[in-house]
Design an enzyme around this catalytic site. Structure first.
Site, PDB file in Angstrom:
ATOM      1  N   VAL A 135       6.670  -9.699  -2.277  1.00 43.60           N
ATOM      2  CA  VAL A 135       6.009  -9.096  -1.131  1.00 43.60           C
ATOM      3  C   VAL A 135       4.891  -8.129  -1.524  1.00 43.60           C
ATOM      4  CG1 VAL A 135       7.506  -7.070  -0.854  1.00 43.60           C
ATOM      5  CG2 VAL A 135       6.537  -8.184   1.175  1.00 43.60           C
ATOM      6  N   TYR A 136       4.860  -7.677  -2.773  1.00 45.73           N
ATOM      7  CA  TYR A 136       3.836  -6.713  -3.181  1.00 45.73           C
ATOM      8  C   TYR A 136       2.454  -7.349  -3.097  1.00 45.73           C
ATOM      9  CZ  TYR A 136       7.659  -3.887  -5.180  1.00 45.73           C
ATOM     10  OH  TYR A 136       8.792  -3.145  -5.385  1.00 45.73           O
ATOM     11  N   SER A 137       1.602  -6.752  -2.282  1.00 39.77           N
ATOM     12  CA  SER A 137       0.230  -7.251  -2.085  1.00 39.77           C
ATOM     13  C   SER A 137       0.223  -8.738  -1.795  1.00 39.77           C
ATOM     14  CB  SER A 137      -0.648  -6.922  -3.302  1.00 39.77           C
ATOM     15  OG  SER A 137      -0.754  -5.519  -3.475  1.00 39.77           O
ATOM     16  N   ASN A 138       1.231  -9.147  -1.010  1.00 38.81           N
ATOM     17  CA  ASN A 138       1.314 -10.531  -0.542  1.00 38.81           C
ATOM     18  C   ASN A 138       1.230 -11.541  -1.688  1.00 38.81           C
ATOM     19  OD1 ASN A 138       1.604 -12.504   1.439  1.00 38.81           O
ATOM     20  ND2 ASN A 138      -0.595 -12.728   1.729  1.00 38.81           N
TER      21      ASN A 138
END
Length: 320
Positions: A57-60
């Site tokens: 999920v980090y920075s998509n």
């Protein structure tokens, strides 16, 4: 150092890669892009750090992409311990988030593709999923271990009863046990000392705390801010005004010892025998230098007592 009761060897510091990602993707506008990120991976590896943590999920997803390319360039894959996580929403609609069997199977393959590797060393559930039976989650994690796509499985912030249940389910099913707990722990948030840390110590679980510097609050004068803190909506929910006295004590001891505040705060976390490797974020060169130096900094019992004395009990925070 061994990661909990496993035979896996990790550095005493884990580099958290949430700081590295495309600022235009996801909700981390303060993240460093690929060119700006690369020196931090190089410096970490040169300093002997072999443990790297990110999440889908980090920075998509772009954090995984940047992390994978950097480690491929600067390190030998067999010497690196690469961790990622799943649970957060990656796309709208059904099955775009959570810890179902379908989500685990698809999101792991997506993470492997972005990381550019055929396995991850540590695959972690990113919080508890109340909508999926824990039996389904644990069995699916066991299956990806047996498929050779994952070496170890871990969990992150949740209540101790939930983690105890997950461990029990794994034992009853003959499935792969959780090897790690990535929880919220620092001088401003010590509620984990009540149940989670004793549980992990008793069960041989490696503890890899997130936010050991309280999202930077322990590294600067109270009331000062950064670009990240001004845009950190989640961080504003974690701490309280009474923390000012603790932050002041960190500053006093740092001044007396002639070291940075970050070194003092990290040394306190590292002093806990339950902790294997705190996860630190680095967006400036001195962030890594401070973390590396903290490993060698030994606080006296008197200094520890001064740091801990102002703490007051607070509500559980960081589990969602």
């Amino acid at each position: 150092m061994k990661l909990g009761a496993t035979g896996l060897e990790v550095s005493r510091i884990c580099l958290g890669c949430m700081s590295y990602g495309d600022p235009k993707r996801g909700n981390h506008e303060w993240s460093l892009d690929e060119d700006a990120s690369r020196p931090y991976f190089r410096r970490a590896i040169e300093a002997g750090i072999n443990f790297f943590d990110t999440a889908n999920v980090y920075s998509n997803g772009s954090s995984e992409e940047i992390t994978g390319r950097a480690l491929k360039e600067f390190a030998d894959r067999d010497s690196v311990v690469l961790a990622t996580k799943l649970n957060g929403r990656m796309r709208p609609g059904p099955n775009g988030a959570g810890l179902s069997r379908k989500a685990i199977m698809s999101e792991l393959d997506n993470s492997l593709r972005r990381l550019g590797t055929d396995y991850v060393d540590l695959y972690q559930i990113h919080r508890w999923d109340p909508t999926t039976p824990i039996e389904e989650t644990v069995e699916a994690l066991h299956d990806v271990v047996k498929a050779g796509k994952v070496r170890y499985v871990g969990a992150s912030s949740m209540y101790a009863w939930q983690f105890a249940k997950a461990l029990r389910v794994a034992d009853l099913g003959g499935w792969t046990r959780f090897a790690t707990m990535q929880n919220h722990y620092n001088l401003l948030y010590r509620e984990e000392e009540r149940e989670m840390l004793p549980l992990c110590a008793d069960e041989g679980i490696g503890v890899i705390p997130w936010s050991p510097l309280a999202r930077g609050r322990l590294t600067r004068e109270w009331g000062t801010s950064t670009e990240r803190s001004e845009n950190d909506n989640f961080g504003r929910t974690l701490y309280q005004e009474s923390d000012e006295q603790i932050v002041g004590r960190v500053g006093e001891i740092a001044s007396e010892r002639g070291v940075s505040r970050a070194q003092v705060a990290l040394a306190w976390v590292l002093r806990n025998p339950a902790v294997t490797a705190p996860i630190i974020g680095a967006t400036k060169p001195h962030h890594l230098d401070d973390a590396i130096a903290a490993v060698e900094l030994e606080l006296s019992d008197d200094e520890v007592a001064r740091l801990e004395e102002p703490y007051t009990p607070r509500e559980v925070r960081g589990h969602s």
